[in-house]
Design an enzyme around this catalytic site. Sequence first.
Site, PDB file in Angstrom:
ATOM      1  CB  ILE A 150      -3.016   9.367  10.225  1.00  8.89           C
ATOM      2  CG1 ILE A 150      -2.662   8.505  11.450  1.00  8.89           C
ATOM      3  CG2 ILE A 150      -1.781  10.063   9.647  1.00  8.89           C
ATOM      4  CD1 ILE A 150      -2.034   9.222  12.615  1.00  8.89           C
ATOM      5  N   GLY A 174       0.823  -1.217   0.000  1.00  8.45           N
ATOM      6  CA  GLY A 174       0.000   0.000   0.000  1.00  8.45           C
ATOM      7  C   GLY A 174       0.849   1.255   0.000  1.00  8.45           C
ATOM      8  CB  ALA A 175       4.228   1.846  -1.145  1.00  6.43           C
ATOM      9  CB  SER A 176      -0.150   3.807  -4.425  1.00  4.81           C
ATOM     10  OG  SER A 176      -1.267   3.488  -3.620  1.00  4.81           O
ATOM     11  CE1 TYR A 203      -9.459  -0.181   8.419  1.00 10.41           C
ATOM     12  CE2 TYR A 203     -10.043   0.807  10.526  1.00 10.41           C
ATOM     13  CZ  TYR A 203      -9.163   0.671   9.475  1.00 10.41           C
ATOM     14  OH  TYR A 203      -7.978   1.375   9.469  1.00 10.41           O
ATOM     15  CB  ALA A 204     -12.975  -2.320  14.676  1.00  7.42           C
ATOM     16  CB  ALA A 205     -13.533  -7.549  13.384  1.00 10.93           C
ATOM     17  CE  LYS A 220      -6.473  -1.811   9.574  1.00 11.39           C
ATOM     18  NZ  LYS A 220      -5.234  -1.966   8.805  1.00 11.39           N
TER      19      LYS A 220
END
Length: 240
Positions: free
Chosen positions: A182, A10-12, A145-147, A149
């Site tokens: 962020i 995921g460096a884009s 999403y939280a699950a 993570k």
Amino acid sequence: MEKPKVLITGASKGLGLAMAELLAPHYRLILHASKEENLPPATDGNFNLCANLSDNAELTTFCKRLKAEHGDTLYGVINNAGVALDKSIVFQPEKEIDAMIAVNLKAPIMISKVAMKIFGLKKRGVIINISSSVGETGNAFQSVYAATKAGLVAFSKSLAKEVGMLNNEHQIRVLCVSPGFIETNMTDTIPENFRQKYLEMIPANRYGKASEIAETILFLLSDKAAYINGANIQVNGGLC
Ligand SMILES: NC(=O)c1ccc[n+]([C@@H]2O[C@H](COP(=O)([O-])OP(=O)(O)OC[C@H]3O[C@@H](n4cnc5c(N)ncnc54)[C@H](OP(=O)(O)O)[C@@H]3O)[C@@H](O)[C@H]2O)c1
């Protein structure tokens, strides 16, 4: 001596791009995005290796190529690629649930599996999985999403313990970094009223910068962080 290689998925854009910029003078980078056209052409000594991580066949090919083409000098893996599809669970299509599990959890697990085979031979290497503060706190409209993570944290802690059981002397570390709020593409889409709510929950009274996550990664990859292992480092301005 040639610089060691570090993979950043995921460096884009967003956090991954900030990591790539900061790490570039220190490591040879293997940059990943979902498609080749989302990355600039690789410069000398660096590489691009792309795959749509929600596609199982592409993930398998990616892992095989990582081992075959970079296994000799791979030192670090930053599992950063992630997708947040915020919605009430009641209205979340199964396809979106599958996509978040595939990109955020299954892909880091499969990439870590390859990395462990490589690191096990050299008894050296660092895996950093990018989780999220919501993996600990939970968050409305981000249950899946939280699950994913939270799953990454449990995976990383377990892997760190497993490495210790399998090796006496080694320099292999497995960590998580959990960013708070962020400013990136991912958070740009959050409605203003929610953004304001989050801000009120952050003791630092500001959102974080991508460069602040990148600085944490640079430190954690280095030998200065040699005794930080199995940890989930929160970088969130005190959000709880
Ligand atoms: N920003 C925050 O406040 C925040 C907070 C906590 C945790 N995080 C985590 O930090 C990581 C980076 O977030 P970000 O804010 O930088 O996100 P972002 O700006 O949206 O970037 C996401 C990255 O992941 C890649 N990606 C997404 N879906 C993919 C797929 N199916 N296959 C391959 N690559 C895929 C994207 O590649 P393409 O450009 O090719 O699509 C992109 O490089 C994520 O894991 C996220 O969950 C972010």
